[in-house]
Design an enzyme around this catalytic site. Structure first.
Site, PDB file in Angstrom:
ATOM      1  N   LYS A  47       9.687  -3.500  12.049  1.00  0.00           N
ATOM      2  CA  LYS A  47       8.771  -4.379  11.172  1.00  0.00           C
ATOM      3  C   LYS A  47       9.524  -5.220   9.843  1.00  0.00           C
ATOM      4  O   LYS A  47      10.425  -4.357   9.224  1.00  0.00           O
ATOM      5  CB  LYS A  47       7.623  -3.671  10.408  1.00  0.00           C
ATOM      6  CG  LYS A  47       6.784  -3.101  11.602  1.00  0.00           C
ATOM      7  CD  LYS A  47       5.744  -1.953  10.980  1.00  0.00           C
ATOM      8  CE  LYS A  47       6.618  -0.582  10.593  1.00  0.00           C
ATOM      9  NZ  LYS A  47       5.678   0.393  10.064  1.00  0.00           N
TER      10      LYS A  47
ATOM     11  N   GLY B  16       2.015  -2.118   6.714  1.00  0.00           N
ATOM     12  CA  GLY B  16       2.800  -1.438   7.606  1.00  0.00           C
ATOM     13  C   GLY B  16       2.016  -0.283   8.662  1.00  0.00           C
ATOM     14  O   GLY B  16       2.142  -0.313   9.970  1.00  0.00           O
ATOM     15  N   ASP B  17       1.041   0.235   7.792  1.00  0.00           N
ATOM     16  CA  ASP B  17       0.177   1.248   8.637  1.00  0.00           C
ATOM     17  C   ASP B  17      -0.653   0.236   9.506  1.00  0.00           C
ATOM     18  O   ASP B  17      -0.910   0.675  10.864  1.00  0.00           O
ATOM     19  CB  ASP B  17      -0.591   2.109   7.476  1.00  0.00           C
ATOM     20  CG  ASP B  17       0.122   2.686   6.640  1.00  0.00           C
ATOM     21  OD1 ASP B  17       1.464   3.048   6.785  1.00  0.00           O
ATOM     22  OD2 ASP B  17      -0.360   2.964   5.304  1.00  0.00           O
TER      23      ASP B  17
ATOM     24  N   ALA C 220      -0.821  -0.828   2.982  1.00  0.00           N
ATOM     25  CA  ALA C 220      -1.112  -0.505   4.340  1.00  0.00           C
ATOM     26  C   ALA C 220      -0.707  -1.574   5.267  1.00  0.00           C
ATOM     27  O   ALA C 220      -1.171  -1.617   6.491  1.00  0.00           O
ATOM     28  CB  ALA C 220      -2.664  -0.360   4.630  1.00  0.00           C
TER      29      ALA C 220
ATOM     30  N   ASN D 132       8.679   5.589   7.165  1.00  0.00           N
ATOM     31  CA  ASN D 132       7.826   5.476   5.790  1.00  0.00           C
ATOM     32  C   ASN D 132       8.416   6.421   4.949  1.00  0.00           C
ATOM     33  O   ASN D 132       8.022   7.182   4.298  1.00  0.00           O
ATOM     34  CB  ASN D 132       6.561   5.962   6.038  1.00  0.00           C
ATOM     35  CG  ASN D 132       5.310   5.155   5.638  1.00  0.00           C
ATOM     36  OD1 ASN D 132       5.743   4.140   4.885  1.00  0.00           O
ATOM     37  ND2 ASN D 132       4.201   5.494   5.865  1.00  0.00           N
TER      38      ASN D 132
ATOM     39  N   ASP E 218      -1.237   7.527   4.536  1.00  0.00           N
ATOM     40  CA  ASP E 218      -0.678   6.256   5.593  1.00  0.00           C
ATOM     41  C   ASP E 218      -0.937   6.716   7.110  1.00  0.00           C
ATOM     42  O   ASP E 218      -1.520   5.583   7.651  1.00  0.00           O
ATOM     43  CB  ASP E 218       0.662   6.506   5.300  1.00  0.00           C
ATOM     44  CG  ASP E 218       1.662   7.716   5.725  1.00  0.00           C
ATOM     45  OD1 ASP E 218       1.057   8.740   5.791  1.00  0.00           O
ATOM     46  OD2 ASP E 218       2.509   7.753   6.391  1.00  0.00           O
ATOM     47  N   THR E 219      -0.981   7.824   7.510  1.00  0.00           N
ATOM     48  CA  THR E 219      -1.323   7.860   8.830  1.00  0.00           C
ATOM     49  C   THR E 219      -2.800   7.861   9.328  1.00  0.00           C
ATOM     50  O   THR E 219      -3.348   7.616  10.302  1.00  0.00           O
ATOM     51  CB  THR E 219      -0.699   9.373   9.654  1.00  0.00           C
ATOM     52  OG1 THR E 219      -1.241  10.372   8.716  1.00  0.00           O
ATOM     53  CG2 THR E 219       0.666   9.506   9.409  1.00  0.00           C
ATOM     54  N   LEU E 220      -3.693   8.079   8.066  1.00  0.00           N
ATOM     55  CA  LEU E 220      -5.057   7.938   8.340  1.00  0.00           C
ATOM     56  C   LEU E 220      -5.317   6.469   8.406  1.00  0.00           C
ATOM     57  O   LEU E 220      -6.181   5.962   9.147  1.00  0.00           O
ATOM     58  CB  LEU E 220      -5.737   8.369   6.984  1.00  0.00           C
ATOM     59  CG  LEU E 220      -7.341   8.411   7.355  1.00  0.00           C
ATOM     60  CD1 LEU E 220      -7.900   8.965   8.369  1.00  0.00           C
ATOM     61  CD2 LEU E 220      -7.901   8.812   5.886  1.00  0.00           C
TER      62      LEU E 220
END
Length: 290
Positions: free
Chosen positions: A219, A249-250, A247, A161, A28-30
């Site tokens: 969001k 939201g990411d 992805a 998340n 997710d953070t990637l």
């Protein structure tokens, strides 16, 4: 140059097509780091995690570097390996996930013997992390990280998340998330995650964030985001065709942060995040072609 550290877990992804698996990299953070870098090429974006010394860890590192994301903050732990997950899809397109991540190298982030060391984060202008980042850390490391962030002058961006299976229990997840909302400068929650985490209605979630003192976005999928910290009234175009919401939201986070960090107004940043997510959901997979 603005320097951003995105902290979390990058995993090997098996996308099943019948009995055949396509091997990729995800996290997710990637995902957010990649879309942030694409939105703001002049921002230095580094990924902070731990990997092993196995071939799959090497594949992950090569993938991250190929996205123009800095790898200097990635720690290698001998004998460890990354997490793994598989995506399976039913005939009607419904996706399900199976994870193998309990022994992931990323769970050892910031640990030096019996102590925790967060000092490398001091070199950045902003750190971005998520509820998944917090959930995979051992409880004592998680609490130490929260305390360190509370005393640090660095800017913090956060997305809750929420993934229930990663947490010890819901109350612990709530406590950690409340602490992060109180500390972070840029909040990017998804309304569905907050409803599930705090057992609230969408109206209750919106009311809770109405008094948020920082900036950010709540969001809401194709409805478009609600502005946090600054009133913004504008409409958003939904994606003409949704193929895969992976992805979403990411990618919003990446587009939004890229705009914020390059001086855009809140209204333009919200639109940049929404438009980025609307493009991503029209493609299969987390990372779409540049």
């Amino acid at each position: 140059m603005t320097r951003v550290a995105c902290i979390g877990e990058a995993m090997i992804e098996l996308s099943m097509r019948g009995s055949t698996a396509n091997v990729g990299v995800a996290g997710d953070t990637l995902n957010t780091a990649i879309y942030l870098k694409r939105a703001a090429p002049d921002v230095q974006v580094d990924y902070v995690t731990c990997l092993g010394d196995d071939p799959f860890s090497g594949q992950i590192r090569d993938f991250i570097a190929a996205q123009d994301i800095g790898c200097g903050a990635i720690q290698t732990i001998a004998g460890k390996s990354p997490g793994l997950y598989a995506i399976t899809t039913t005939d009607d397109g419904e996706r399900s996930f199976t994870y193998w991540r309990s022994a992931s190298a990323a769970r050892e982030m910031f640990q030096t013997g019996d102590t925790c060391d967060f000092s490398p984060l001091s070199d950045y202008d902003l750190v971005y992390l998520s509820g998944i980042t917090m959930a995979i850390l051992p409880p004592h490391v998680r609490q130490a990280l929260i305390r360190w962030l509370e005393s640090a002058s660095i800017r913090v961006a956060y997305d809750s998340n929420f993934r229930p299976k990663l947490w010890e229990d819901q109350q612990i997840a709530q406590e950690a998330t409340r602490a992060m909302w109180a500390r972070c400068d840029i909040a990017m929650p998804s309304i569905d995650d907050e409803m599930a985490l705090f057992d609230e209605t969408d109206t209750q979630v919106a009311a809770r964030f109405d008094t948020y003192q920082g900036t950010g976005a709540l969001k809401r999928g194709d409805l478009g985001p609600l502005s946090l910290g600054e009133p913004v009234e504008q409409t958003y175009a939904a994606a003409p065709k949704v193929v895969d919401t992976t992805a979403a939201g990411d990618s919003f986070n990446g587009g939004y942060l890229g705009a914020v960090l390059t001086g855009s107004t809140q209204a333009d940043a919200l639109r940049a995040g929404h438009d980025c997510a609307a493009r991503v959901v029209q493609h299969r997979g987390a990372i779409i072609p540049k």
